[in-house]
Design an enzyme around this catalytic site. Structure first.
Site, mmCIF file in Angstrom:
data_model
loop_
_atom_site.group_PDB
_atom_site.id
_atom_site.type_symbol
_atom_site.label_atom_id
_atom_site.label_comp_id
_atom_site.label_asym_id
_atom_site.label_seq_id
_atom_site.Cartn_x
_atom_site.Cartn_y
_atom_site.Cartn_z
ATOM 1 N N LYS A 22 26.843 -35.133 9.756
ATOM 2 C CA LYS A 22 26.133 -34.145 8.919
ATOM 3 C C LYS A 22 26.039 -32.789 9.623
ATOM 4 O O LYS A 22 26.324 -31.757 9.035
ATOM 5 C CB LYS A 22 24.717 -34.657 8.619
ATOM 6 C CG LYS A 22 23.814 -33.605 8.005
ATOM 7 C CD LYS A 22 22.450 -34.134 7.664
ATOM 8 C CE LYS A 22 21.382 -33.910 8.689
ATOM 9 N NZ LYS A 22 20.897 -32.539 8.853
ATOM 10 N N ASN A 23 25.647 -32.799 10.881
ATOM 11 C CA ASN A 23 25.389 -31.525 11.552
ATOM 12 C C ASN A 23 26.658 -30.773 11.919
ATOM 13 O O ASN A 23 26.595 -29.626 12.333
ATOM 14 C CB ASN A 23 24.502 -31.738 12.782
ATOM 15 C CG ASN A 23 23.061 -32.073 12.398
ATOM 16 O OD1 ASN A 23 22.706 -32.013 11.220
ATOM 17 N ND2 ASN A 23 22.254 -32.433 13.381
ATOM 18 N N CYS A 116 13.904 -30.059 6.821
ATOM 19 C CA CYS A 116 12.847 -31.021 7.126
ATOM 20 C C CYS A 116 11.590 -30.310 7.613
ATOM 21 O O CYS A 116 11.666 -29.291 8.300
ATOM 22 C CB CYS A 116 13.310 -31.989 8.216
ATOM 23 S SG CYS A 116 14.260 -33.350 7.581
ATOM 24 N N ARG A 121 9.786 -23.571 11.840
ATOM 25 C CA ARG A 121 11.196 -23.502 12.244
ATOM 26 C C ARG A 121 11.664 -22.061 12.072
ATOM 27 O O ARG A 121 12.296 -21.704 11.080
ATOM 28 C CB ARG A 121 12.041 -24.492 11.439
ATOM 29 C CG ARG A 121 11.642 -25.915 11.741
ATOM 30 C CD ARG A 121 12.513 -26.913 11.036
ATOM 31 N NE ARG A 121 13.804 -27.088 11.666
ATOM 32 C CZ ARG A 121 14.689 -27.993 11.273
ATOM 33 N NH1 ARG A 121 14.421 -28.772 10.258
ATOM 34 N NH2 ARG A 121 15.848 -28.112 11.895
ATOM 35 N N ILE A 123 13.600 -18.418 12.471
ATOM 36 C CA ILE A 123 15.024 -18.072 12.549
ATOM 37 C C ILE A 123 15.199 -16.771 13.333
ATOM 38 O O ILE A 123 16.201 -16.083 13.201
ATOM 39 C CB ILE A 123 15.691 -17.979 11.156
ATOM 40 C CG1 ILE A 123 14.941 -17.010 10.247
ATOM 41 C CG2 ILE A 123 15.812 -19.341 10.508
ATOM 42 C CD1 ILE A 123 15.719 -16.657 8.990
ATOM 43 N N ASP A 306 16.552 -35.930 17.382
ATOM 44 C CA ASP A 306 16.821 -36.677 16.145
ATOM 45 C C ASP A 306 16.808 -38.192 16.366
ATOM 46 O O ASP A 306 16.715 -38.950 15.396
ATOM 47 C CB ASP A 306 18.177 -36.260 15.545
ATOM 48 C CG ASP A 306 18.104 -34.884 14.906
ATOM 49 O OD1 ASP A 306 17.048 -34.237 14.982
ATOM 50 O OD2 ASP A 306 19.119 -34.445 14.329
ATOM 51 N N ARG A 397 19.650 -37.250 2.455
ATOM 52 C CA ARG A 397 20.101 -35.968 3.005
ATOM 53 C C ARG A 397 21.046 -36.181 4.183
ATOM 54 O O ARG A 397 21.893 -35.328 4.458
ATOM 55 C CB ARG A 397 18.900 -35.144 3.506
ATOM 56 C CG ARG A 397 18.012 -34.620 2.392
ATOM 57 C CD ARG A 397 17.004 -33.631 2.944
ATOM 58 N NE ARG A 397 17.661 -32.792 3.923
ATOM 59 C CZ ARG A 397 17.138 -32.408 5.080
ATOM 60 N NH1 ARG A 397 15.920 -32.769 5.398
ATOM 61 N NH2 ARG A 397 17.818 -31.658 5.905
HETATM 62 C C1 UD1 Z 1 19.749 -28.604 14.694
HETATM 63 C C2 UD1 Z 1 20.032 -29.882 13.954
HETATM 64 C C3 UD1 Z 1 18.814 -30.790 13.944
HETATM 65 C C4 UD1 Z 1 18.316 -31.009 15.360
HETATM 66 C C5 UD1 Z 1 18.120 -29.673 16.088
HETATM 67 C C6 UD1 Z 1 17.774 -29.837 17.571
HETATM 68 C C7 UD1 Z 1 21.620 -29.139 12.269
HETATM 69 C C8 UD1 Z 1 21.914 -28.933 10.823
HETATM 70 N N1 UD1 Z 1 20.384 -29.547 12.564
HETATM 71 O O1 UD1 Z 1 18.703 -27.927 13.997
HETATM 72 O O2 UD1 Z 1 19.196 -32.027 13.349
HETATM 73 O O3 UD1 Z 1 17.076 -31.688 15.301
HETATM 74 O O4 UD1 Z 1 19.342 -28.910 16.025
HETATM 75 O O5 UD1 Z 1 18.752 -30.578 18.214
HETATM 76 O O6 UD1 Z 1 22.479 -28.989 13.106
HETATM 77 N N2 UD1 Z 1 14.121 -22.023 17.403
HETATM 78 C C9 UD1 Z 1 13.454 -20.824 17.476
HETATM 79 N N3 UD1 Z 1 14.001 -19.745 16.826
HETATM 80 C C10 UD1 Z 1 15.172 -19.830 16.140
HETATM 81 C C11 UD1 Z 1 15.849 -21.065 16.091
HETATM 82 C C12 UD1 Z 1 15.303 -22.152 16.729
HETATM 83 O O7 UD1 Z 1 12.395 -20.704 18.072
HETATM 84 O O8 UD1 Z 1 15.619 -18.808 15.581
HETATM 85 C C13 UD1 Z 1 13.560 -23.212 18.090
HETATM 86 C C14 UD1 Z 1 13.184 -24.308 17.105
HETATM 87 O O9 UD1 Z 1 11.904 -24.122 16.551
HETATM 88 C C15 UD1 Z 1 13.268 -25.535 17.972
HETATM 89 C C16 UD1 Z 1 14.395 -25.205 18.943
HETATM 90 O O10 UD1 Z 1 14.562 -23.791 18.891
HETATM 91 O O11 UD1 Z 1 12.084 -25.691 18.714
HETATM 92 C C17 UD1 Z 1 15.716 -25.858 18.630
HETATM 93 O O12 UD1 Z 1 16.064 -25.580 17.300
HETATM 94 P P1 UD1 Z 1 17.594 -25.467 16.833
HETATM 95 O O13 UD1 Z 1 18.482 -25.939 17.931
HETATM 96 O O14 UD1 Z 1 17.819 -24.103 16.291
HETATM 97 O O15 UD1 Z 1 17.632 -26.514 15.658
HETATM 98 P P2 UD1 Z 1 18.413 -26.399 14.299
HETATM 99 O O16 UD1 Z 1 19.684 -25.664 14.488
HETATM 100 O O17 UD1 Z 1 17.471 -25.944 13.235
#
Ligand code: UD1
Length: 416
Positions: A22-23, A116, A121, A123, A306, A397
């Site tokens: 998925k990811n 989720c 979360r 960006i 995960d 999902r």
């Molecule tokens: C991806 C995976 C998800 C997994 C996560 C961590 C996908 C579709 N999803 O999610 O399954 O649980 O990696 O391995 O690939 N953060 C910030 N600011 C940002 C972005 C992230 O502070 O702009 C923080 C998040 O809150 C979190 C950490 O960074 O604490 C890691 O998040 P991130 O690696 O970005 O996760 P996702 O890409 O959302």
């Protein structure tokens, strides 16, 4: 309401081929817009997150065909770079369309992404990455407005945290920026290497994925490509936890054990007998799991967040005590109360959860996120008697056929 009816206590036995990741597939589908023409993505899992991503591609003007595990995306008629709230809200990884659309169209207008409920979360790192590359990014009226005003070009970009999504967004945007982009502090997850491999198949000059420095020489036209998505390490981890909870002996194919090294060593410590091949993992479990040393979630190659919930569910059915420390997301213990309804002994204090294994009893429980819901299925397989697990829409999902796969291994699980 859809739920799974599960009668626990039956050991699992047999073989499974693990679905595509998925990811990986979500950013790869977004990456198809970088080239003009038809790309073919194979081993594409049938997930609601994939369906939502294909809807986004259609809305952008792409022609999308899906036949079994093969998806063809023809981007030649791509005409729009605006994704409305209704589709963006379906999944978190929709945010990677920002980088892809900026590279292809020079602009992107998106609502904020969903996904989720694991706590806040943000960006901010995605937006910081795009701004560093020279994009004009504005946040207005609940939406994101990004434009390349001729100012985007390759630069060094340092991520203060190895965010998977921000790394992917930066890689996609950088493909459209003339010059060299260096992403320092990049996430190292195998799915990022999978994205790199697809971009290379499209003719992109990208190297370094899998390390914390990724180098992209952008600005060259890309061509459509045919690509096979790697196996899903998180689906594999879930099935192995199911064997840990219920006992038995299972062989998984189509997954690289090298992507799960830290996770597999924890299973071994818990008492599993593991054998790995080039693209397969066999696991036998004849006694309940023992407690293990503290499990601390961390970016790859650390223990994957995960896999935290499914492993916790398996350890709840075992013996001995284990401490979990969830370092990635603040609300990732929402499965705990539900596991306790099955009789689990879990103490939570902030990011720390201490689990002591004991026999579980089937119950009615409700999943509220993808991996948490899968964890409840794992616990139900290890519990005595019948459970009803609701929250199936979360499971759809990320798992193509969780109930069918488990039934093929001898589990008593029905979708009702
Ligand atoms: C991806 C995976 C998800 C997994 C996560 C961590 C996908 C579709 N999803 O999610 O399954 O649980 O990696 O391995 O690939 N953060 C910030 N600011 C940002 C972005 C992230 O502070 O702009 C923080 C998040 O809150 C979190 C950490 O960074 O604490 C890691 O998040 P991130 O690696 O970005 O996760 P996702 O890409 O959302």
């Amino acid at each position: 309401m859809c739920e799974y009816q599960i009668t626990g206590g039956r050991p699992l036995a047999g073989q499974l081929t693990v679905q595509g990741a998925k990811n990986s597939v979500l950013p790869i589908l977004a990456a198809t817009v970088l080239a003009d023409g038809e790309s073919e993505i194979c081993n594409c899992p049938d997930l609601s997150d994939v369906t939502a991503t294909l809807e986004i591609l259609r809305l952008l003007g792409c022609k999308v065909q899906r036949e079994g595990g093969t998806v063809r995306v023809d981007t030649s008629a791509l005409e729009c770079s605006h994704i409305p709230q209704q589709l963006m809200g379906e999944l978190r990884s929709s945010v990677v369309f920002l980088g892809a659309l900026l590279a292809r169209c020079g602009s992107a207008q998106l609502a904020y992404p969903g996904g989720c409920e694991l706590g806040p979360r943000p960006i901010d790192l995605h937006l910081m990455a795009l701004r560093t590359l020279g994009a004009d990014v504005r946040e207005m009226r609940g939406g994101l407005y990004c434009r390349n005003k001729g100012t985007m070009r390759g630069r060094e970009l340092c991520l203060p945290m190895p965010s998977v999504g921000a790394t992917e967004n930066a890689m996609l945007a950088a493909c459209g920026c003339p010059g060299v982009t260096t992403i320092v502090g990049a996430a190292r997850e195998p799915e990022i290497e999978d994205l790199q491999n697809f971009l290379r198949a499209m003719g992109a000059q990208v190297e370094g994925a899998g390390t914390s420095t990724i180098r992209i020489e952008g600005g060259h036209p890309l061509h459509p490509a045919r690509y096979t998505v790697m196996g899903d390490r998180m689906a594999a981890a879930t099935y192995l936890c199911a064997v840990g909870a219920a006992g038995g002996c299972v062989q998984l194919h189509g997954v690289d054990p090298g992507h799960l090294t830290g996770f597999l060593s924890v299973l071994e410590e818990a008492g599993a007998d593991l054998h790995t091949g080039q693209n397969s993992i066999s696991m036998a479990c004849t006694t309940p799991f023992n407690g293990v040393r503290p499990v601390r979630t961390a970016p790859y190659p650390g223990f994957p967040t995960d896999a935290q919930a499914p492993l916790m569910a398996a350890l709840c059915c075992g013996t001995g005590t284990t401490m979990f420390v969830e370092n990635m997301f603040s609300s990732r213990y929402r499965h705990v109360d539900e596991l306790m309804r099955m009789g689990a002994d879990i103490q939570v204090d902030g990011r720390v959860a201490v689990v002591t294994g004991r026999p579980l009893q089937g119950a009615r429980v409700r999943g509220t996120d993808l991996r948490g819901s899968a964890a409840l299925v794992v616990a139900a397989l290890g519990a005595r008697g019948e459970s009803r697990v609701s929250g199936v829409r979360h499971i759809l999902r990320g798992y193509e056929n969780l109930d069918g796969d488990l039934r093929s291994l001898g589990a008593s699980i029905q979708y009702i």
